[in-house]
Design an enzyme around this catalytic site. Structure first.
Site, PDB file in Angstrom:
ATOM      1  N   CYS A   1      19.284  29.431  39.587  1.00 60.90           N
ATOM      2  CA  CYS A   1      19.183  29.294  38.129  1.00 60.90           C
ATOM      3  C   CYS A   1      17.837  29.751  37.541  1.00 60.90           C
ATOM      4  O   CYS A   1      17.839  30.367  36.463  1.00 60.90           O
ATOM      5  CB  CYS A   1      19.531  27.874  37.682  1.00 60.90           C
ATOM      6  SG  CYS A   1      19.075  26.562  38.787  1.00 60.90           S
TER       7      CYS A   1
ATOM      8  N   ARG B   1      17.453  25.924  52.027  1.00 64.75           N
ATOM      9  CA  ARG B   1      16.861  24.594  51.901  1.00 64.75           C
ATOM     10  C   ARG B   1      16.662  24.011  53.284  1.00 64.75           C
ATOM     11  O   ARG B   1      17.526  24.157  54.153  1.00 64.75           O
ATOM     12  CB  ARG B   1      17.752  23.678  51.052  1.00 64.75           C
ATOM     13  CG  ARG B   1      17.922  24.206  49.636  1.00 64.75           C
ATOM     14  CD  ARG B   1      18.864  23.365  48.824  1.00 64.75           C
ATOM     15  NE  ARG B   1      19.308  24.087  47.636  1.00 64.75           N
ATOM     16  CZ  ARG B   1      20.288  23.693  46.844  1.00 64.75           C
ATOM     17  NH1 ARG B   1      20.924  22.567  47.105  1.00 64.75           N
ATOM     18  NH2 ARG B   1      20.636  24.418  45.786  1.00 64.75           N
TER      19      ARG B   1
ATOM     20  N   GLN C   1      25.932  30.530  47.227  1.00 62.32           N
ATOM     21  CA  GLN C   1      26.599  29.863  46.117  1.00 62.32           C
ATOM     22  C   GLN C   1      27.306  30.892  45.233  1.00 62.32           C
ATOM     23  O   GLN C   1      26.765  31.964  44.979  1.00 62.32           O
ATOM     24  CB  GLN C   1      25.579  29.102  45.267  1.00 62.32           C
ATOM     25  CG  GLN C   1      24.937  27.928  45.973  1.00 62.32           C
ATOM     26  CD  GLN C   1      23.925  27.240  45.083  1.00 62.32           C
ATOM     27  OE1 GLN C   1      23.036  27.879  44.526  1.00 62.32           O
ATOM     28  NE2 GLN C   1      24.048  25.931  44.937  1.00 62.32           N
TER      29      GLN C   1
ATOM     30  N   ASP D   1      27.407  31.252  42.195  1.00 61.79           N
ATOM     31  CA  ASP D   1      26.646  30.684  41.087  1.00 61.79           C
ATOM     32  C   ASP D   1      26.817  31.513  39.818  1.00 61.79           C
ATOM     33  O   ASP D   1      26.825  32.750  39.870  1.00 61.79           O
ATOM     34  CB  ASP D   1      25.163  30.675  41.456  1.00 61.79           C
ATOM     35  CG  ASP D   1      24.510  29.351  41.139  1.00 61.79           C
ATOM     36  OD1 ASP D   1      25.146  28.536  40.456  1.00 61.79           O
ATOM     37  OD2 ASP D   1      23.373  29.139  41.576  1.00 61.79           O
TER      38      ASP D   1
ATOM     39  N   HIS E   1      25.653  31.245  35.403  1.00 63.14           N
ATOM     40  CA  HIS E   1      24.986  30.499  34.335  1.00 63.14           C
ATOM     41  C   HIS E   1      25.377  31.106  32.996  1.00 63.14           C
ATOM     42  O   HIS E   1      25.287  32.321  32.805  1.00 63.14           O
ATOM     43  CB  HIS E   1      23.474  30.507  34.543  1.00 63.14           C
ATOM     44  CG  HIS E   1      23.079  29.835  35.820  1.00 63.14           C
ATOM     45  ND1 HIS E   1      22.897  30.530  36.988  1.00 63.14           N
ATOM     46  CD2 HIS E   1      22.903  28.518  36.108  1.00 63.14           C
ATOM     47  CE1 HIS E   1      22.604  29.669  37.957  1.00 63.14           C
ATOM     48  NE2 HIS E   1      22.599  28.452  37.447  1.00 63.14           N
TER      49      HIS E   1
ATOM     50  N   LYS F   1      26.781  16.455  35.002  1.00 68.08           N
ATOM     51  CA  LYS F   1      27.701  17.444  35.555  1.00 68.08           C
ATOM     52  C   LYS F   1      29.098  16.867  35.733  1.00 68.08           C
ATOM     53  O   LYS F   1      29.298  15.648  35.716  1.00 68.08           O
ATOM     54  CB  LYS F   1      27.176  17.977  36.889  1.00 68.08           C
ATOM     55  CG  LYS F   1      26.856  16.908  37.919  1.00 68.08           C
ATOM     56  CD  LYS F   1      26.291  17.521  39.189  1.00 68.08           C
ATOM     57  CE  LYS F   1      25.965  16.438  40.214  1.00 68.08           C
ATOM     58  NZ  LYS F   1      25.684  16.976  41.553  1.00 68.08           N
TER      59      LYS F   1
ATOM     60  N   HIS G   1      25.653  25.530  34.048  1.00 72.18           N
ATOM     61  CA  HIS G   1      25.665  25.949  35.449  1.00 72.18           C
ATOM     62  C   HIS G   1      27.078  25.727  35.980  1.00 72.18           C
ATOM     63  O   HIS G   1      27.667  24.680  35.723  1.00 72.18           O
ATOM     64  CB  HIS G   1      24.710  25.101  36.294  1.00 72.18           C
ATOM     65  CG  HIS G   1      23.312  25.000  35.774  1.00 72.18           C
ATOM     66  ND1 HIS G   1      22.215  25.435  36.494  1.00 72.18           N
ATOM     67  CD2 HIS G   1      22.812  24.484  34.616  1.00 72.18           C
ATOM     68  CE1 HIS G   1      21.111  25.193  35.804  1.00 72.18           C
ATOM     69  NE2 HIS G   1      21.446  24.610  34.663  1.00 72.18           N
TER      70      HIS G   1
END
Length: 645
Positions: free
Chosen positions: A338, A367, A385, A387, A389, A473, A519
C-alpha cells in the site's frame, strides 16, 4: 423490573436477580436443558449469574461459538482436576479454551513426564469426575485470601499471575474438590461432558519466554456425545489426508529447500501453472472492473514505511534493514504494497473527475516469522498478495466497497467456497494506542463498512480489536469441506494513509480534498489461498483451474502418434494436458493418473485411432465410454465456461 432484549428483538421484563438459566427456562424447557452460558451485552457469562441491569442477552448452547468456548474452558478445569488426582503435587499454570478444545500448561515436577500411553488414563479420570455432576461455583476472593490459598497449595505459577491482579477483581471457580484462579465463564456443571480425548502433549515455556521453565502442555477436546467425538476424529484423519504439505509434494506443486531458506516456497511447474491460472482469472475480472495493473519494487526506503506507519507498528517483525554504501541509507524488504501505491497516486495531480483510481498488483512481500510459527504455505516469510487499492471520493466509498464485495463473491463461487461469514473487524475501543488516525475518521470508516455489508445482505459478525492499525475491515471467513474456518478475502476502508501521504484531489469548486483509500485482496495471499484450496478440494481442483486437465494414455507404442494428435487438438482448444507414452501397462498408467488427480484420462487404442475417438475416464467417477474427440472437446469447454460464469 429489568428489560432483557433477546436476539429476535423482543423484550422480556424480568425481576432483578433473574439468571440466564431462569430466562432460558421461561423461553422453553429444551433451551434450558441445552443452555451452557449466556452472552450479556457481548460478554459471555455463567448461566447462573444474575442480571443486574437492562441488557441485550443471548442464551448460548453447544451450537454457538461462545457456548463451545465456555464448555471447553470448563473441560480444561476438569482435566486439571484429573491431573491433580493422578499426579499428586503437579503445579498448574494456565488452561484456556482454544478454537478446537483446550490445553493446560502444567509443571509435573522433576523426573515425571506424560506420554501418549498415559492419555487413556487421563481421559478415563476426566469422565469419571464429570459423572459427579459437580457444579462450577464462582466466588469473588480478596487478594490476600487468594495469595494465602496458593501459597499453602505451593502453586508458584498462580502466585505469579496474582501479582498483576488488583484486589476486588479476583475470582475463584470450584468444581468438586478442585479450585482454580479464573475469570470464567463456565458451564453450569460437569455433566454435559460425555466424551473426552487427549490430543497431544508438547513443551511450552512459561509465559512464552524461553528464559523461563519449560512446562508440559496437554491438549484435549471434549464433546456432549461420543458420536460427536468419533466424527471429529474422523475429520482429523481426513484432514491429514488433505494436508496441503503432503498433497503439494505428491502433486508436485511446490517444495521447500533449507538452502533457499525456511518459509520461502519454491513453485514447481505444475504449481506455477495453478498459480498463474489463478492470477489470470483475477486479472481478467479486475480489468473488467476498471482496475489498472501496476508493478512496484521488492524493496523500499525506510522512510516510506516510517511515513505509512508500518515501521512503527511492524518494524520489529520485519527483516533487518538493507544498508547501502551511503551512510544512513536503509532499505527494507517490502512488507506491504500500500505505501508504494500511495506514491503511484502522487505521481500526478488528480481531479474529482479522475476518481476512483483503482491500482492492482500481484505484489510479493516479505515478513519475518519465527521458525516455529512457519507452516507449509499458510505461514511463510515471502508471499504474493493480490493487492489493490482504490482511491475514491468520500461519496463513492459505499458503492466502491460493494463492488469489491461482488468481486470477492465471484471468486468464491468460481472456486467452490459456498459457506462463509463476513466478519466486521473494528477497532478495540479500550486500546486506541494500537491504531493511527482520528476518532472521527475511524467512526466514518467503520460506519461505511457496516452500511455496505448491510446493503449487500451479508451475514456478518462483529469482532472488536481485529481492525488493521490504519482502518477497519471486512474479513471473509470461509468454511472448507471439513468445516474449518479460514480468513481469505479482506476489504479495508482507510482514511489515514491518504493523510499520512498527503494525497489530494481537486474538488469541483477548485479546492483540495483527501481521497479515501480502500484496500482489498480477494485471495489474501496466493500462498495461503492455494493451501486452503488444496485442502478444501483434496487436490481435486476445479476443471478450469487444474494444472493438467487431461492425460492421454495410449495402450501401446503403436498408438502414440494418435495420442499426440489428440493432445494437439485439445491444446488447440485451449485445454491443458500431457501424453503418458511410458512403456507401461495401461492399468499402471491409469492408476498413476488417478493418483495425480488428473480430471480426464483419455485411453486410445486401435478403435479410437481409426474412428477419431477417445475412451474417457473421469477422475473419481470411472469409465464414461467412448466419444468423438470433437464432442469431448465441446463438453469440456462447456464445463469450463459454466464454472467461470
Amino acid at each position: 423490573m429489568l428489560h432483557i432484549t433477546l436476539p429476535d428483538g423482543s423484550v422480556r421484563p424480568v425481576e432483578p436477580g433473574t439468571t440466564g438459566y431462569d430466562l432460558a427456562a421461561g423461553i422453553s424447557e429444551g433451551l434450558a436443558r441445552n443452555a451452557l452460558a449466556v452472552k450479556v451485552n457481548g460478554e459471555i457469562r455463567d448461566l447462573h449469574r444474575p442480571f443486574t441491569q437492562d441488557a441485550q442477552v443471548e442464551i448460548l448452547t453447544w451450537n454457538d461459538a461462545g457456548g463451545k468456548q465456555a464448555y471447553w474452558h470448563s473441560s480444561a478445569h476438569l482435566m486439571a482436576e484429573a491431573l491433580e488426582a493422578l499426579y499428586p503435587g503437579v503445579k498448574l499454570a494456565i488452561g484456556p479454551a482454544i478454537e478446537n478444545g483446550f490445553y493446560y500448561d502444567v509443571d509435573l515436577g522433576e523426573g515425571r513426564t506424560i506420554s501418549s500411553d498415559d492419555f487413556p488414563l487421563i481421559e478415563k479420570k476426566m469422565l469419571e469426575l464429570a459423572k459427579n455432576k459437580s457444579r462450577f461455583e464462582r466466588r469473588e476472593v480478596p487478594k490476600a485470601e487468594a495469595v494465602a490459598y496458593f501459597t499453602e497449595k505451593q502453586d508458584p505459577y498462580k502466585l505469579e499471575l496474582l501479582e498483576n491482579l488488583e484486589d476486588g477483581n479476583i475470582t475463584f471457580y470450584t468444581q468438586g474438590s478442585f479450585t482454580d484462579l479464573c475469570r470464567g465463564p463456565h458451564i453450569p456443571d460437569t455433566s454435559p461432558i460425555k466424551a473426552a480425548k487427549i490430543m497431544n502433549v508438547a513443551g511450552a515455556y512459561w509465559r512464552g519466554d524461553e528464559k523461563n521453565k519449560q512446562l508440559t502442555r496437554l491438549y484435549g477436546i471434549t464433546f456432549p456425545k461420543q458420536k460427536d467425538l468419533t466424527e471429529y476424529l474422523e475429520k482429523l484423519e481426513e484432514a491429514k489426508r488433505r494436508d496441503h504439505r503432503k498433497l503439494g509434494k505428491e502433486l508436485e506443486l511446490f517444495a521447500f529447500s533449507e538452502k533457499v531458506g525456511a518459509g520461502l516456497p519454491l513453485w514447481l511447474p505444475k504449481g506455477t501453472a495453478l498459480r498463474e491460472r489463478l492470477e489470470q482469472f483475477l486479472r481478467k475480472a479486475q480489468v473488467k472492473a476498471g482496475y489498472q495493473p501496476v508493478v512496484t519494487p521488492h524493496i523500499g526506503a525506510k522512510e516510506l514505511y516510517v511515513t505509512s506507519g508500518h515501521y512503527e507498528k511492524y518494524g520489529a517483525d520485519s527483516f533487518q534493514p538493507i544498508k547501502t554504501p551511503n551512510p544512513g541509507e536503509e532499505f527494507f524488504l517490502k512488507p506491504m504494497n500500500c505505501p508504494h501505491h500511495c506514491e503511484i497516486y502522487r505521481t500526478k495531480p488528480r481531479s474529482y473527475r479522475d476518481l476512483p483510481v483503482r491500482l492492482a498488483e500481484f505484489g510479493t512481500v516479505y515478513r519475518y516469522e519465527q521458525s516455529g510459527e512457519l507452516h507449509g504455505l499458510t505461514r511463510v516469510r515471502g508471499f504474493t498478495q493480490d493487492d489493490a487499492h482504490i482511491f475514491c471520493r468520500p461519496d463513492q466509498v459505499i458503492d466502491e466497497f460493494k463492488k469489491v464485495v461482488d468481486l470477492v463473491l465471484y471468486v468464491f463461487k468460481a472456486l467452490g467456497f459456498t459457506e462463509f461469514t463476513a466478519q466486521v473487524s473494528l477497532r478495540d475501543p479500550e486500546n486506541k494506542a494500537k491504531y493511527i488516525g482520528s476518532d472521527e475518521n475511524w467512526t466514518i470508516a467503520e460506519n461505511a463498512i457496516i452500511q455496505a455489508a448491510a446493503e449487500k445482505g451479508l451475514t456478518t459478525v462483529t469482532e472488536l480489536g481485529e481492525a488493521a492499525f490504519y482502518g477497519p475491515k471486512l474479513d471473509f471467513m470461509v468454511r472448507d469441506a471439513l468445516g474449518r474456518r479460514w480468513q481469505l478475502g479482506t476489504v479495508q476502508v482507510d482514511y489515514n494513509l491518504p493523510e499520512r501521504f498527503d494525497l489530494e484531489y481537486v474538488t469541483p469548486d477548485n479546492t483540495r480534498a483527501r481521497p479515501v483509500m480502500i484496500h482489498r485482496a480477494p485471495f489474501g495471499s496466493l500462498e495461503r489461498f492455494v493451501a486452503v484450496l488444496i485442502e478444501h478440494t483434496a487436490g481435486n481442483f476445479p476443471l478450469w483451474l487444474s494444472p493438467e486437465q487431461f492425460t492421454v494414455l495410449p495402450i501401446s507404442d503403436k498408438f502414440a502418434d494418435y495420442a499426440y494428435q489428440v493432445k494437439a487438438a485439445l491444446e488447440a482448444a485451449d485445454l491443458r494436458g500431457t501424453v503418458d507414452a511410458r512403456d507401461e501397462r495401461i492399468g499402471r498408467k491409469i492408476r498413476d493418473a488417478e493418483l495425480a488427480k488428473t480430471p480426464y484420462l483419455l485411453v486410445v487404442g486401435e478403435k479410437e485411432a481409426q474412428d477419431n475417438l477417445v475412451s474417457v475416464r473421469r477422475h473419481g467417477e470411472g469409465d464414461l465410454g467412448s466419444m468423438p474427440l470433437d464432442a469431448f472437446i465441446k463438453s469440456v469447454q462447456n464445463q469450463v465456461a459454466e464454472a467461470m460464469g
